[in-house]
Design a protein around this motif. Structure first.
Motif, short mmCIF file in Angstrom:
data_model
loop_
_atom_site.label_atom_id
_atom_site.label_comp_id
_atom_site.label_asym_id
_atom_site.label_seq_id
_atom_site.Cartn_x
_atom_site.Cartn_y
_atom_site.Cartn_z
N SER A 108 0.81 -1.22 0.00
CA SER A 108 0.00 0.00 0.00
C SER A 108 0.85 1.28 0.00
CB SER A 108 -0.94 0.01 1.21
OG SER A 108 -0.23 0.17 2.42
N VAL A 109 2.12 1.18 0.38
CA VAL A 109 2.97 2.37 0.44
C VAL A 109 3.80 2.54 -0.84
CG1 VAL A 109 3.10 2.22 2.94
CG2 VAL A 109 4.91 1.16 1.57
N LEU A 110 3.63 1.65 -1.80
CA LEU A 110 4.41 1.70 -3.04
C LEU A 110 3.69 2.51 -4.12
CD1 LEU A 110 5.61 -2.03 -3.23
CD2 LEU A 110 6.85 -0.06 -2.29
N ASN A 111 4.45 2.95 -5.11
CA ASN A 111 3.91 3.70 -6.25
C ASN A 111 4.24 2.95 -7.54
OD1 ASN A 111 3.12 5.50 -8.20
ND2 ASN A 111 4.54 7.13 -7.62
N PHE A 117 8.59 -2.95 -10.13
CA PHE A 117 9.16 -4.26 -9.77
C PHE A 117 8.76 -4.65 -8.36
CE2 PHE A 117 12.58 -6.73 -7.74
CZ PHE A 117 12.57 -7.85 -8.56
N GLU A 118 8.87 -3.71 -7.41
CA GLU A 118 8.49 -4.00 -6.02
C GLU A 118 7.00 -4.34 -5.92
OE1 GLU A 118 10.24 -1.50 -7.06
OE2 GLU A 118 12.10 -1.32 -5.87
N THR A 123 2.77 -8.34 -5.19
CA THR A 123 1.58 -8.90 -5.82
C THR A 123 1.70 -10.42 -5.89
OG1 THR A 123 1.22 -6.91 -7.16
CG2 THR A 123 0.15 -8.93 -7.90
N CYS A 124 2.88 -10.90 -6.26
CA CYS A 124 3.10 -12.35 -6.31
C CYS A 124 2.99 -12.98 -4.92
CB CYS A 124 4.46 -12.65 -6.92
SG CYS A 124 4.57 -12.33 -8.70
N ALA A 125 3.53 -12.27 -3.91
CA ALA A 125 3.45 -12.80 -2.54
C ALA A 125 2.00 -12.88 -2.08
CB ALA A 125 4.25 -11.89 -1.59
#
Length: 444
Positions: A108-111, A117-118, A123-125
């Motif tokens: 939720s803190v990513l852009n 990539f992150e 998403t895979c996890a």
């Protein structure tokens, strides 16, 4: 009074606390896949990620298609104090849900615009944990009820599943539109709570392994080594038992292709809506509110059809409807950006999906041998998801190459192999049940 009494008797099983609990399990199971398939598409598309990259995110759903590979471990492997206190099913569920909540808060803190990539890693996890949670939930809900109640369980599960779809879809889109994606995604772990409360309320299943000729015969061949014997029972026998059934390969091929066209179309729905410049608020209304109502009608009707017209006819009717509603998106793509048109298309598509999902879940549950519930259902549901991953991953490239109309016609044609296989099953009168009794004896 006679008709009213009949309706009330038909609704009575839904008052069973085990069926009510299945609704909560469906909620916990439903929203992660909504996030991975639908909300991720909107999040990425509205952050100017290309259609090709959006399509590649469908590879995250590979975990749903291969979950049978680690299902034996979840079925039999203990988790120390956790499973000792809560039991095998509940212990694994609580462990998985804790990890999933942590991953949702992290992503939720990513852009996506500069941390794609992150975003892909988390998403895979989340997809892996979601697929693992499904293994536990599917086994749990099958084991707490007998064969005669699997239809009620399937309907209640789908109602819960789609309720979570609705809450996640509407909530995330509206909050994202007004405040931002970070807060919207960080609230998703709250939807795990209904499943947690359900298993704490119902307790660990008092499940006993079934005695049958297959298990008696295999007991004579068990290796002397304790490890080898347990490995054989957990990993090899579930697949061996299924392969002993008549026409088992035909049944598996049908499950693989039944929802292929519908699954591929769903991957590109978000990019189409973004290209047509619908607002997130309009999407929340049409795609989630109208769609939710029509889907619930489809779920309820699917349960009724399964009992009234039989398995084959219910599967065939829902399969045709799912195929034809893909053409609605082709019609949408060539018209004006009008909210009523979006609502009509989404409404029809969700009705057909609700119908088909209820029928196929009840059918797959009826196929599982009580000795191998988790592993066999994981195998069947993995196959049901396989087409979405294999055919969905390149869907963005196909849509960019041929255009929206041609793409959704292509998605429509992908449904034909499943219908042909179903027709063969109908002609051969193959139910594929684990027992010799007729499928019509499974009440809904």
């Amino acid at each position: 009074m006679g008709k009213v009494g009949g309706i009330l008797r038909g609704l009575k099983p839904y008052g069973d606390k085990r069926v009510v609990g299945t609704f909560g399990l469906g909620m916990a199971s439903g929203f992660p896949l909504t996030f991975v398939i639908s909300l991720m598409g909107f999040w990425l598309s509205y952050n100017d990620v290309s259609k090709a990259d959006v399509g590649l995110f469908a590879l995250a759903t590979s975990f749903y298609t291969w979950k049978f590979l680690w299902s034996p471990a979840i079925d039999r492997l203990p988790l120390g104090p956790i499973t000792k206190i809560f039991g095998q099913r509940r212990g694994w569920l609580l462990f998985i849900q804790g990890l999933m909540a942590a991953c949702l808060l992290a992503i939720s803190v990513l852009n996506p615009a500069d941390q794609l990539f992150e975003v892909a890693v988390f998403t895979c996890a989340i997809a892996f944990l979601s697929a693992s949670q499904d293994i536990v939930i599917d086994a749990y809900r099958i084991e707490i009820l007998g064969d005669e109640d699997q239809g009620h369980s399937a309907a209640s599960y789908v109602f819960g599943y789609r309720t979570a779809n609705f809450i996640a879809g509407v909530g995330v889109l509206l909050i994202a539109d007004q405040i931002g994606w970070g807060l919207a995604i960080s609230l998703l772990p709250l939807l795990l709570l209904p499943g947690t409360l359900a298993v704490l309320w119902l307790g660990e299943p008092t499940h006993s392994r079934a005695d049958d000729e297959f298990m008696e015969a295999e007991a004579q061949r068990a290796p002397k080594s304790l490890f080898a014997a347990r490995f054989r029972e957990a990993v090899i026998l579930p697949f061996k038992e299924f392969s002993k059934r008549d026409n088992w390969l035909l049944v598996l091929l049908f499950i693989l292709f039944f929802k292929a066209g519908d699954a591929v179309a769903s991957i590109m729905t978000a990019p189409l809506i973004r290209d047509m410049e619908f607002s997130l608020t309009a999407v929340a209304y049409a795609n989630k509110t109208v769609g939710f109502i029509t889907l619930m009608v489809g779920v309820g009707l699917g349960a009724a059809l399964y009992k009234q017209i039989g398995m084959y006819k219910a599967l065939f009717l829902s399969g045709i409807l799912m195929m034809l509603t893909n053409l609605g998106f082709a019609w949408l793509s060539v018209g004006e950006t009008e909210q009523w048109r979006l609502a009509v298309v989404i409404g029809m598509e969700n009705f057909a999906t609700g119908l088909g999902t209820t029928v196929i879940i009840a059918y797959m549950a009826s196929l599982c041998n009580a000795n191998f519930t988790a592993t066999q259902y994981a195998l069947l549901s993995s196959l049901a998801n396989q087409a979405r991953t294999v055919l969905g991953a390149p869907s963005g490239f196909v849509a960019e190459s041929v255009g929206w109309v041609e793409f959704f016609v292509y998605a429509t044609l992908l449904a034909i192999p499943g219908l042909i296989l179903l027709y063969i099953l109908m002609k051969k009168d193959i139910a594929g049940l684990k027992n010799t009794h007729d499928l019509e004896k499974v009440n809904i």
